[in-house]
Write an enzyme that holds these catalytic residues in place. Structure first.
Site: not given
Length: 239
Positions: A146-148, A175
């Site tokens: 996961v990253c933004q 995210l």
């Protein structure tokens, strides 16, 4: 002589990119089809890994039902604002503290623009990213990266796929698309807002206040024109 080629194909039904390694042992290049019934080659075609791009609900199911571990690859500042509970943090980018003249100039420019408005640190690619992940997980591990925004997780998935990891999933668009309550999170902000900082966090408030003032002034002038004219005269403003 052994020749290794790498090709990719997208599967619409699974929403995944499939990387295929072709090993040719002393044979002529041959055409390869991903369909078993149409494959015609004298060489071996081996599926090396598959990276799945999924939405937040499917990501939650993979963690809850299939034992995927959340690998958070965001930078330290975003991680500190909010993160998924029980996730492991290995940043793909780290803060760039180099002191050569070129880096100093770039860091100053960054801090005065992107850093000021978006609260982003000046970073560089983490040279030990793959090694750090391999120290924590085996290539057979099931990882939800996961990253933004989704871009860094795709890059991280590609790097880990080259290192032999075979069970990788990423949340499409990151995210920022995850609704509140989807994952149990830790931090002062919601997961989808962890990428927001700097002046952009107060831009909306400034707009609301300014809009309220302008609307109030317009209504005052419209409803009480005589009083408004007197106030303008006192302020030395001619209409």
């Amino acid at each position: 002589m052994a020749v290794v080629g790498l090709s990719t194909a997208f599967s619409p039904l699974r929403g995944s990119w499939i990387a295929v390694r072709i090993r040719q042992q002393g044979c002529k290049p041959a055409r390869v089809s991903l369909s078993p019934s149409r494959r015609r080659t004298s060489c071996a075609a081996v599926i090396r890994a598959e990276v799945s791009f999924i939405d937040a609900d499917e990501a939650k199911r993979l963690v809850a039902e299939e034992g995927y571990t959340v690998l958070d690859i965001r930078d330290r500042t975003q991680r500190e604002r909010a993160y998924i509970k029980s996730s492991t943090h290995v940043p793909l980018f780290i803060e760039n503290q180099d002191n050569d003249i070129g880096t100093i100039v770039k860091r100053q420019l960054h801090n005065n623009f992107a850093g000021l408005f978006f609260g982003l640190p000046f970073t560089k690619l983490n040279p030990d990213f793959a090694k750090a992940v391999k120290d924590k997980f085996s290539p057979e591990s099931k990882l939800l990266i996961v990253c933004q925004e989704g871009l860094r997780s795709a890059a991280a998935a590609d790097a880990l796929e080259r290192e032999g990891f075979q069970n990788i999933a990423c949340i499409t668009s990151g995210l920022q698309t995850v609704k509140s309550g989807t994952f149990e999170s830790v931090g002062k902000s919601e997961l989808q807002n962890a990428g927001k900082a700097g002046l952009v966090t107060i831009q909306g408030k400034i707009s609301v206040v300014l809009g309220t003032v302008l609307i109030s002034a317009y209504l005052f002038i419209t409803l009480f024109p005589d009083q408004a004219e007197k106030l303008f005269d006192l302020a030395g403003i001619s209409l």
